[in-house]
Design an enzyme around this catalytic site. Structure first.
Site, PDB file in Angstrom:
ATOM      1  N   ARG A   1       0.774  -1.226   0.010  1.00  0.00           N
ATOM      2  CA  ARG A   1      -0.081   0.058   0.063  1.00  0.00           C
ATOM      3  C   ARG A   1       0.934   1.278   0.041  1.00  0.00           C
ATOM      4  NH1 ARG A   1      -3.828  -2.305  -1.712  1.00  0.00           N
ATOM      5  NH2 ARG A   1      -5.735  -3.077  -0.344  1.00  0.00           N
TER       6      ARG A   1
ATOM      7  N   HIS B   1      -1.770   0.801  -9.584  1.00  0.00           N
ATOM      8  CA  HIS B   1      -2.462  -0.270  -8.842  1.00  0.00           C
ATOM      9  C   HIS B   1      -3.160  -1.132  -9.648  1.00  0.00           C
ATOM     10  CE1 HIS B   1      -4.198  -0.447  -4.537  1.00  0.00           C
ATOM     11  NE2 HIS B   1      -4.189  -1.482  -5.130  1.00  0.00           N
TER      12      HIS B   1
HETATM   13  C1  GLV Z   1      -6.302  -4.300  -4.151  1.00  0.00           C
HETATM   14  O1  GLV Z   1      -5.264  -3.482  -3.978  1.00  0.00           O
HETATM   15  C2  GLV Z   1      -6.851  -4.968  -3.205  1.00  0.00           C
HETATM   16  O2  GLV Z   1      -6.745  -4.968  -2.022  1.00  0.00           O
HETATM   17  O3  GLV Z   1      -7.656  -5.948  -3.728  1.00  0.00           O
END
Ligand code: GLV
Length: 310
Positions: A225, A273
């Protein structure tokens, strides 16, 4: 009383969940937010961001499922204390992460960022070729994603180690546990992969102190993260050569502001992401398995320990 399963995330993906529910659990009334139906019938909710006033709005809610692997987006203080919260652990999300990390590690291992830079300079210059056996990869976080990633890296022949807060065992992997064993783990890690959950103790984890314990020129693959990384410390470590190249799939904030140095840094590879994503069809199957476990009074897979935060 009829049971409603309410889905509050991307509606196009929700329609794929609905197909699985229709086939496998026709007795459940599957609904996609904002079409909530009778709120008193909502017993299960899958969400990335749950609605406010959950407890008063859905008085009979029994389980909250995260539609993603992480649960750090939930404000636990706003959720009823007794409500079970379940992380998304499903084969599709695991495979996606294995692919992304394997690609990133192989790229760093075979000097692809450096060849890219050389190409831009019109430079034809072979670098020494090392085998995977001679490359030490270290994975931070030994949950289901970390373990699956390591299994693949071991199969490719990398010299693998893992670190997590509590003791784990993974076949073919030197496992380290707790802050006391972190320095030994870092000192032997040429390519560091971060797959830690975001908690108060992992916020700012990837900082100057940690980087200084890695071998000179180490690679970083960050798929945890954004807030776990201290951006200024990474920039300094890239500047000094402590970190050779970084592959970042997560940032803080997302997206990064246009003027952020990572966008144009020659030693940073950014992706938005996308390392992995919940796959709707397999996710719905896994959630239905968990509902069956819940109804039978058995423990659900991926149940969150609220005190731990994941
Ligand atoms: C993505 O980062 C998730 O938590 O699925």
């Amino acid at each position: 009383m009829k049971t409603t399963f309410l889905y509050k995330s991307d509606p196009a993906r929700g329609r794929l969940w609905a197909e699985v529910f229709r086939r496998r659990a026709p007795h459940i009334d599957f609904r996609i937010w904002p079409d909530i139906g009778d709120p008193s019938q909502v017993r299960f909710l899958a969400a990335w961001e749950p609605p406010d006033d959950l407890a008063t709005r859905f008085p009979n809610l029994k389980v909250l499922f995260s539609s993603g692997a992480g649960v750090d987006q939930f404000d636990f203080t706003a959720l009823p204390a007794e409500l079970p919260v379940v992380r998304m652990v499903e084969p599709g999300i695991v495979r996606g992460m294995v692919e992304y990390v394997t690609h990133a590690v192989l790229g760093l291992h075979r000097d692809m960022p450096q060849y890219r830079r050389q190409q831009q300079e019109g430079l034809w210059k072979p670098l020494p070729v090392r085998t995977a056996r001679e490359r030490r990869v270290g994975v931070l976080g030994l949950g289901s994603l970390g373990q699956a990633v390591l299994e693949q890296l071991v199969a490719l022949g990398f010299d693998c180690a893992g670190w997590s807060r509590s003791r784990h065992e993974v076949a073919g992997v030197q496992c380290h546990a707790g802050v006391g064993e972190l320095p030994t783990f870092l000192a032997r890690t040429d390519i560091l992969v971060c797959l830690l959950p975001l908690t108060e103790s992992t916020r700012g984890f990837l900082d100057a102190r940690l980087f200084s314990q890695l071998p000179e020129g180490a690679g970083l693959v960050h798929v945890g993260r954004g807030p776990q990384l201290v951006d200024a410390d990474l920039l300094a470590a890239l500047e000094s050569g402590r970190i050779g190249d970084a592959v970042l799939d997560v940032t803080d904030p997302e997206p990064l502001p246009r003027e952020h140095a990572f966008w144009r840094h020659p030693r940073v590879q950014l992706t938005p992401h996308i390392a992995s994503m919940t796959q709707p069809l397999s996710a719905a199957e896994v959630v239905l398995d968990n509902i069956e476990r819940f109804e039978a009074g058995e423990p659900m897979l991926g149940l969150v320990d609220r005190a731990r935060g994941y």
